[in-house]
Design an enzyme around this catalytic site. Structure first.
Site, PDB file in Angstrom:
ATOM      1  N   GLU A  25       9.098  -4.957  10.906  1.00 36.22           N
ATOM      2  CA  GLU A  25       9.698  -2.890   9.341  1.00 36.22           C
ATOM      3  C   GLU A  25      10.437  -2.464  11.156  1.00 36.22           C
ATOM      4  O   GLU A  25       9.512  -2.473  12.411  1.00 36.22           O
ATOM      5  CB  GLU A  25       8.213  -2.761   9.426  1.00 36.22           C
ATOM      6  CG  GLU A  25       9.137  -1.461   9.305  1.00 36.22           C
ATOM      7  CD  GLU A  25       8.054  -0.744   7.504  1.00 36.22           C
ATOM      8  OE1 GLU A  25       7.254  -1.773   7.305  1.00 36.22           O
ATOM      9  OE2 GLU A  25       8.307   0.086   7.504  1.00 36.22           O
ATOM     10  N   ASP A  85       0.642  -1.021   0.136  1.00 37.65           N
ATOM     11  CA  ASP A  85      -0.187  -0.117   0.228  1.00 37.65           C
ATOM     12  C   ASP A  85       0.635   0.958   0.272  1.00 37.65           C
ATOM     13  O   ASP A  85       0.252   2.337  -0.088  1.00 37.65           O
ATOM     14  CB  ASP A  85      -1.078   0.091   1.288  1.00 37.65           C
ATOM     15  CG  ASP A  85      -0.216  -0.492   2.524  1.00 37.65           C
ATOM     16  OD1 ASP A  85       0.655   0.050   3.047  1.00 37.65           O
ATOM     17  OD2 ASP A  85      -1.514  -0.714   3.718  1.00 37.65           O
ATOM     18  N   ASP A 123      -1.452  -6.095  -0.563  1.00 36.06           N
ATOM     19  CA  ASP A 123      -1.172  -5.339   0.686  1.00 36.06           C
ATOM     20  C   ASP A 123      -2.011  -4.710   1.282  1.00 36.06           C
ATOM     21  O   ASP A 123      -3.311  -4.228   0.075  1.00 36.06           O
ATOM     22  CB  ASP A 123      -0.397  -4.846   0.941  1.00 36.06           C
ATOM     23  CG  ASP A 123       0.265  -4.378   2.457  1.00 36.06           C
ATOM     24  OD1 ASP A 123      -0.149  -4.707   2.953  1.00 36.06           O
ATOM     25  OD2 ASP A 123       1.236  -3.034   2.160  1.00 36.06           O
TER      26      ASP A 123
HETATM   27  O1  KIV Z   1       3.583  -0.973   1.246  1.00 34.62           O
HETATM   28  C1  KIV Z   1       4.907  -1.521   1.685  1.00 34.62           C
HETATM   29  O2  KIV Z   1       5.063  -1.208   0.762  1.00 34.62           O
HETATM   30  C2  KIV Z   1       5.149  -1.659   2.909  1.00 34.62           C
HETATM   31  C3  KIV Z   1       6.473  -1.808   2.651  1.00 34.62           C
HETATM   32  C4  KIV Z   1       6.692  -1.416   4.024  1.00 34.62           C
HETATM   33  C5  KIV Z   1       7.049  -3.123   3.583  1.00 34.62           C
HETATM   34  O3  KIV Z   1       4.439  -2.814   3.365  1.00 34.62           O
END
Ligand code: KIV
Length: 286
Positions: free
Chosen positions: A185, A47, A86
């Site tokens: 993270e 996202d 995501d």
């Molecule tokens: O949305 C994204 O790119 C993520 C990264 C921080 C891995 O969740």
């Protein structure tokens, strides 16, 4: 480099063998295709597309429809890579059934291989409900950008014994709820190492040091075309922003100076039509 599309079993085997898993974000067809050609193991349609593609200041305004559109493009660009969708803010927070409904959309509409969602104990029931629907879930704890306001900004997490313990309990909850992999993270490497010893599922990291089973990075960060901000944990492997600006400047200069297009960039009148063509033009241009 992977010579076939990898699946969950392969990632568990890689963990077992100590072979690192490589993961990168992509949001469109060309980047997905480049990542596949480079031999990446997994792609995340993060996202983070809110910032990288749409120029939003964060991820919370990203919608399900935006995520699905970009997942579809990535799927087409990288048919042989394990693609993760995501789940955006709001798509799994309201109820377990909303979480399943939206996770199913990722699988049915965009044909991704897994979904990722943010949070530990507080989203345990959502992870369980989606996993029970037969969908591969990847958990995400530590700095979770969708809740950056509650975390006091984009800050490293787990730097005190108390917050580190909370993250360990989050990791355990994510695993026990049925998640098949876990992303941590922006946490200290010592904590990531401890989590790796505590959970059995593959542990991926971003800003969590090298003692995890694999790494994910945002494509715009490592390729140098996202300029709004660069976290400490990013290593830049290219500066595409500079390359692109230089190329566009050269194009502008060529057009202004009538150096482009040159003869080789044009089409000719068919030789057998030349006489008729010249005669036709005389009707219009004296
Ligand atoms: O949305 C994204 O790119 C993520 C990264 C921080 C891995 O969740």
């Amino acid at each position: 480099m992977a010579d076939k599309k990898l699946n969950l079993n392969d990632f568990y085997q890689m963990k077992q063998n100590g072979e690192k898993i490589t993961w990168i974000t992509a949001y469109d067809y060309p980047m997905a295709s480049f990542a596949q050609q480079a031999g990446i193991d997994m792609i995340l349609v993060g996202d983070s597309l809110g910032m990288l593609v749409y120029g939003y200041s964060g991820t919370v305004s990203v919608t399900m429809d935006e995520c699905i559109i970009h997942c579809k493009a990535v799927r087409r660009g990288a048919p042989d890579v394990f693609v993760v969708g995501d789940m955006p803010f709001g798509s799994y927070h309201t109820s377990d059934s909303d979480a399943v409904f939206n996770a199913v959309r990722f699988i049915k509409e965009a044909n991704v291989d897994a979904i990722k969602l943010e949070g530990g104990q507080r989203v345990a029931s959502k992870i369980k409900a989606i996993s029970d629907a037969g969908i591969v879930v990847i958990g995400h704890i530590g700095l979770t950008p969708q809740s950056s306001a509650a975390l006091g900004g984009f800050k490293a997490q787990g730097r005190t014994a108390e917050s580190a313990e909370a993250l360990i309990n989050d990791a355990i909850a994510v695993q026990n709820s049925g998640a098949k992999m876990l992303l941590v993270e922006a946490i200290p490497p010592e904590l990531a190492k401890a989590i790796k010893q505590i959970v059995n599922i593959p542990l991926l990291g971003i800003g969590a040091g090298a003692d995890v089973d694999g790494q994910v990075m945002i494509c715009g960060d490592i390729l140098g075309y996202f300029e709004a901000f660069t976290p400490k944990f990013v290593k830049k492997y290219a500066n595409l922003g500079e390359v692109i600006i230089k190329a566009i400047k050269d194009y502008i200069e060529d057009v202004k100076n009538v150096k482009f297009p040159a003869k080789e960039h044009t089409y000719s009148i068919l030789p057998e039509e030349k006489t008729k063509f010249d005669a036709m033009l005389k009707k219009y241009i004296k």
